[in-house]
Design an enzyme around this catalytic site. Structure first.
Site, short mmCIF file in Angstrom:
data_model
loop_
_atom_site.label_atom_id
_atom_site.label_comp_id
_atom_site.label_asym_id
_atom_site.label_seq_id
_atom_site.Cartn_x
_atom_site.Cartn_y
_atom_site.Cartn_z
N ALA A 136 67.29 -26.97 -21.28
CA ALA A 136 67.59 -26.46 -19.94
C ALA A 136 68.70 -27.32 -19.36
O ALA A 136 68.45 -28.40 -18.82
CB ALA A 136 66.35 -26.51 -19.06
N VAL A 137 69.92 -26.85 -19.50
CA VAL A 137 71.06 -27.63 -19.03
C VAL A 137 71.77 -26.87 -17.92
O VAL A 137 71.69 -25.65 -17.81
CB VAL A 137 72.06 -27.92 -20.17
CG1 VAL A 137 71.40 -28.77 -21.24
CG2 VAL A 137 72.58 -26.63 -20.79
N ALA B 207 64.63 -8.01 -31.71
CA ALA B 207 64.03 -6.83 -31.07
C ALA B 207 64.90 -5.58 -31.22
O ALA B 207 64.38 -4.47 -31.38
CB ALA B 207 63.77 -7.12 -29.60
N VAL C 149 65.41 -20.82 -23.19
CA VAL C 149 64.79 -21.06 -21.90
C VAL C 149 64.59 -19.79 -21.08
O VAL C 149 63.72 -19.71 -20.22
CB VAL C 149 65.61 -22.10 -21.09
CG1 VAL C 149 66.94 -21.49 -20.62
CG2 VAL C 149 64.81 -22.64 -19.93
N SER D 279 72.79 -24.98 -14.77
CA SER D 279 72.07 -24.12 -13.83
C SER D 279 70.75 -23.61 -14.38
O SER D 279 69.93 -23.07 -13.65
CB SER D 279 72.96 -22.92 -13.45
OG SER D 279 73.28 -22.15 -14.59
N TRP E 267 67.71 -5.14 -33.50
CA TRP E 267 68.14 -4.82 -34.86
C TRP E 267 66.99 -4.50 -35.80
O TRP E 267 67.21 -3.91 -36.86
CB TRP E 267 68.99 -5.97 -35.42
CG TRP E 267 70.30 -6.08 -34.73
CD1 TRP E 267 70.70 -7.05 -33.85
CD2 TRP E 267 71.40 -5.16 -34.81
NE1 TRP E 267 71.96 -6.81 -33.39
CE2 TRP E 267 72.42 -5.64 -33.97
CE3 TRP E 267 71.62 -3.98 -35.52
CZ2 TRP E 267 73.63 -4.99 -33.81
CZ3 TRP E 267 72.83 -3.32 -35.37
CH2 TRP E 267 73.83 -3.83 -34.53
N GLU F 60 73.55 -17.42 -34.37
CA GLU F 60 72.61 -16.46 -34.94
C GLU F 60 73.02 -16.05 -36.36
O GLU F 60 72.16 -15.79 -37.20
CB GLU F 60 72.51 -15.24 -34.03
CG GLU F 60 71.17 -14.54 -34.11
CD GLU F 60 70.90 -13.65 -32.91
OE1 GLU F 60 69.97 -13.95 -32.15
OE2 GLU F 60 71.64 -12.65 -32.74
#
Length: 311
Positions: A86-87, A199, A177, A89, A201, A266
């Site tokens: 969690a970087v 979800a 996150v 914002s 592909w 990915e």
């Protein structure tokens, strides 16, 4: 680049030594795994793919008996790890709902260590006290060269797994996150190497999967090859297996940089799982994109994956 190459070679040698030391652990772990037939019944979901060509289970609602698994894993006295980055914002806007929901639905009834990687000091959201859960807030150094978020993520993750995580947990998951748990993410997901089906592909023809098709890239998968398309939002397994992925990813990125090409996180992930078949696959129920209509094959959304501007 030559200096980078020497550093990479040294790192590779050290890493290979770690992997050799881990082989006995992995072999013993696999021998102790509960037989698949004791808890997994693929015949209960004939509408979806439940077993891969290499005989790994694909976990859908209805295919597993969680009570049998709970009875087994509670005897193992195991600890789970969940890592999230969690970087900037992301700190408040996305981290709070992630942690609030994870503390409720991620491996309830087991010891869990949450590894929260941030780029500045962070105050955790108020959550109900759970003696089985602990939190480690780990500050990522703010260095100018981190222009690539995924490169930073895998470099930092690799460092922490080597230095302490591998001694602290039996299984480790790494998640994006911008996710919110909606149902139990339980012990049915545990295995040596865990991959998440994408979800979108999953419901497309394999000939259309967006693998890296440039032969010059380390992420290259030729046309006509490939198994599934895996999502980068979740990866898991025993710590050394996750460490192996981070090492192979970083090695591939550096090789591509030296050759003047680049690909995406990915696509490197999919190349890794093409060469190193996962021992368990999670159905799209475990990372469902909320912008998509839910098909009839998805009975329960375990984790909702939100676009970064929707939370």
């Amino acid at each position: 680049m030559k200096a980078k190459g020497r550093i990479l070679l040294l790192t590779s040698c050290l890493f290979l030594l770690l992997l050799l030391l881990a082989k006995i652990h992995l072999r013993n772990h696999q021998e102790e795994e509960l037989p698949l037939s004791d808890w997994f019944d693929p015949r209960r979901r004939l509408d979806v793919i439940t077993t891969t060509d290499w005989l790994a289970p694909v976990i859908w609602e209805g295919t597993f008996d969680r009570k049998v698994l709970e009875k087994y894993y509670h005897k193992q006295n195991i600890t789970m790890g969940l890592t999230v980055f969690a970087v900037s914002s992301f700190n408040g806007q996305y981290l709070d709902p992630f942690l609030q929901s994870a503390s409720k639905f991620f491996m309830p009834g087991y010891r869990v260590i949450f590894y929260i990687m941030v780029d500045k000091s962070l105050k955790l959201p108020e959550m109900g006290h759970n003696p089985l859960q602990s939190f480690q807030v780990l500050v990522v150094s703010q260095e100018r060269q981190w222009s690539d978020f995924d490169l930073m993520r895998m470099t930092v993750l690799s460092k922490h797994i080597r230095e302490h995580i591998r001694f602290e947990v039996d299984f480790l998951f790494v998640m994006s996150v911008n996710m919110v748990f909606q149902n139990v993410f339980g012990v049915e997901t545990l295995s040596t190497s865990v991959a998440q089906l994408h979800a979108w592909w999953y419901f497309r023809k394999t000939t259309h999967l967006p693998y890296e098709r440039r032969p010059t890239s380390a992420a290259y998968i030729p046309f006509g090859l490939g198994d599934f398309y895996y999502a980068g939002a979740i990866i898991g397994g025993v710590p050394f297996q996750v460490l192996d992925f981070t090492h192979q990813y970083l090695k591939s990125v550096i090789l591509d940089i030296e050759n003047g090409v680049n690909s995406t996180y990915e696509k490197y992930l999919n190349k890794y799982f093409f060469l190193n078949k996962p021992t368990k696959l999670l159905s799209p129920e475990y990372s469902w994109d909320q912008t998509f209509n839910i098909p009839q094959q998805v009975h329960y959304v375990k984790v909702a994956h939100y676009p970064t501007d929707d939370l």
